[in-house]
Design a protein around this motif. Structure first.
Motif, short mmCIF file in Angstrom:
data_model
loop_
_atom_site.label_atom_id
_atom_site.label_comp_id
_atom_site.label_asym_id
_atom_site.label_seq_id
_atom_site.Cartn_x
_atom_site.Cartn_y
_atom_site.Cartn_z
N MET A 1 0.82 -1.20 0.00
CA MET A 1 0.00 0.00 0.00
C MET A 1 0.86 1.26 0.00
N LEU A 2 1.93 1.20 0.81
CA LEU A 2 2.86 2.33 0.89
C LEU A 2 3.52 2.57 -0.47
N GLN B 1 3.40 5.91 -2.82
CA GLN B 1 4.64 6.59 -3.20
C GLN B 1 4.73 6.78 -4.71
N THR B 2 4.19 5.81 -5.47
CA THR B 2 4.28 5.90 -6.92
C THR B 2 3.11 6.68 -7.52
N ASN B 3 2.14 7.07 -6.69
CA ASN B 3 1.00 7.83 -7.16
C ASN B 3 0.90 9.16 -6.41
N THR B 4 2.01 9.86 -6.39
CA THR B 4 2.05 11.18 -5.79
C THR B 4 1.29 12.15 -6.70
N PRO B 5 0.92 13.31 -6.18
CA PRO B 5 0.19 14.28 -7.01
C PRO B 5 0.87 14.60 -8.34
N VAL C 1 2.89 12.68 -10.09
CA VAL C 1 2.78 11.52 -10.99
C VAL C 1 1.38 11.46 -11.59
N ILE C 2 0.37 11.65 -10.74
CA ILE C 2 -1.01 11.64 -11.23
C ILE C 2 -1.23 12.76 -12.26
N PHE C 3 -0.68 13.93 -11.95
CA PHE C 3 -0.81 15.05 -12.89
C PHE C 3 -0.16 14.72 -14.23
N ASN C 4 1.05 14.14 -14.17
CA ASN C 4 1.74 13.76 -15.41
C ASN C 4 0.94 12.74 -16.21
N GLN C 5 0.34 11.79 -15.52
CA GLN C 5 -0.45 10.78 -16.20
C GLN C 5 -1.67 11.40 -16.89
N ILE C 6 -2.28 12.37 -16.22
CA ILE C 6 -3.44 13.07 -16.81
C ILE C 6 -3.00 13.82 -18.07
N VAL C 7 -1.87 14.52 -17.98
CA VAL C 7 -1.38 15.30 -19.13
C VAL C 7 -1.06 14.37 -20.30
N VAL C 8 -0.36 13.27 -20.03
CA VAL C 8 -0.01 12.32 -21.09
C VAL C 8 -1.27 11.75 -21.74
N THR C 9 -2.25 11.39 -20.93
CA THR C 9 -3.51 10.84 -21.46
C THR C 9 -4.23 11.88 -22.32
N LEU C 10 -4.29 13.12 -21.83
CA LEU C 10 -4.97 14.19 -22.56
C LEU C 10 -4.29 14.44 -23.91
#
Length: 308
Positions: free
Chosen positions: A1-2, A6-10, A12-21
């Motif tokens: 869980m930890l 750690q791999t889904n920090t804000p 990282v999530i932001f980068n994933q959203i940008v890449v998807t968009l």
């Protein structure tokens, strides 16, 4: 869980959203690639009329190459009486003007050091041509001094122009493909741009994009401006964006010309830095107009240029 947290920090999530968009926004270019690969090159029907054209060449200290371009224009398989060549020798300190005249061009010599750059040369040259040769030409070809055109270039462009396009672009090949990996990469990019972007855009009946040189503009467009009104560092992209916003469809013809590509990384980097600044100029000038044209008037070409 930890580990998951750690791999889904804000960030990282932001980068994933940008890449998807961005993937979704640019997915249409994959469609263009498939269409360009499967459908082959466009082949406009033979023109019903042989139109009269002028070639416009801006040249600054180009004595090594200018005559080659003028001679390739004079050697077309198109009626020579329907083609005229204009060279604007801009602040030249060499024999560009003399060699252009000897090759058969009409030469204007310009020495305005306050307004430097190709776009100002175009404005000056078109203004003189329109005043000295009113209602003479139906279209204008734009070329750089180091270009050379294939012998059937005008014939192929005339076929596309005769379909009613106000602007037609063509295929930029390389004069020095094997000089270095830099020149090879540039040539490969222009192959992609011609076959898998502009060719596919034309097949899909949306608008293409002009790039630097090797394009044809209807005299009605030039006369409407009475010169040239695009003065950013990337006047070609500015003009393309203007066309996309106003619903002027740019066509494509598989007419081939040859261009000198940068050989060193330093030269390529300098060129691309200038283009990047020019893209910012165009974006901040036309960005909101592209969005408006996309959503209010449903012009896909405007969306295409916004993504560019």
């Amino acid at each position: 869980m930890l580990a998951f947290l750690q791999t889904n920090t804000p960030i990282v999530i932001f980068n994933q959203i940008v890449v998807t968009l961005l993937t979704v926004c640019f997915l249409y270019q994959v469609v263009f690639f498939v269409i360009g690969a499967l459908r082959g090159e466009v082949a406009p029907p033979k023109a019903k009329k042989l139109h009269r054209y002028a070639f416009f060449i801006a040249a600054h200290n180009e004595e090594a190459v200018i005559a080659n371009l003028v001679r390739s224009i004079k050697d077309q398989d198109y009626p020579s009486e329907l083609i005229e060549v204009f060279v604007v020798a801009d602040a030249c300190t060499d024999n560009t003007a003399q060699l252009a005249r000897e090759a058969g061009a009409i030469v204007y010599e310009r020495n305005d050091l306050a307004r430097k750059g190709k776009s100002w040369v175009m404005d000056y040259g078109f203004d003189r041509i329109l005043n000295e040769y009113p209602d003479t030409f139906e279209g204008y070809f734009i070329f750089d001094a180091d270009n050379v055109i294939s012998r059937d270039y005008v014939s192929k462009m005339n076929d596309a122009f005769d379909q009613g396009f106000h602007v037609v672009t063509s295929y930029r090949n390389s004069k020095n493909f094997g000089s270095s990996w830099i020149s090879s990469a540039n040539a490969t990019w222009y192959l992609r741009e011609a076959r898998f972007l502009n060719n596919a855009r034309n097949i899909c009946k949306t608008s293409c994009a002009v790039s630097g040189s090797g394009y044809l503009i209807s005299a009605s467009v030039i006369e409407g401006m009475h010169g040239w009104q695009f003065h950013t560092l990337t006047e070609d992209i500015q003009f393309t964006t203007f066309c996309a916003i106003h619903g002027i469809r740019i066509g494509y013809a598989p007419a081939e010309f040859f261009d000198e590509q940068p050989v060193t990384f330093k030269a390529s980097w300098k060129q691309r830095m200038r283009w990047t600044k020019g893209f910012y100029q165009v974006f901040f000038t036309y960005g909101k107009h592209l969005v408006k044209s996309t959503f209010r008037y449903h012009r896909f070409a405007a969306y295409d240029m916004f993504m560019t």
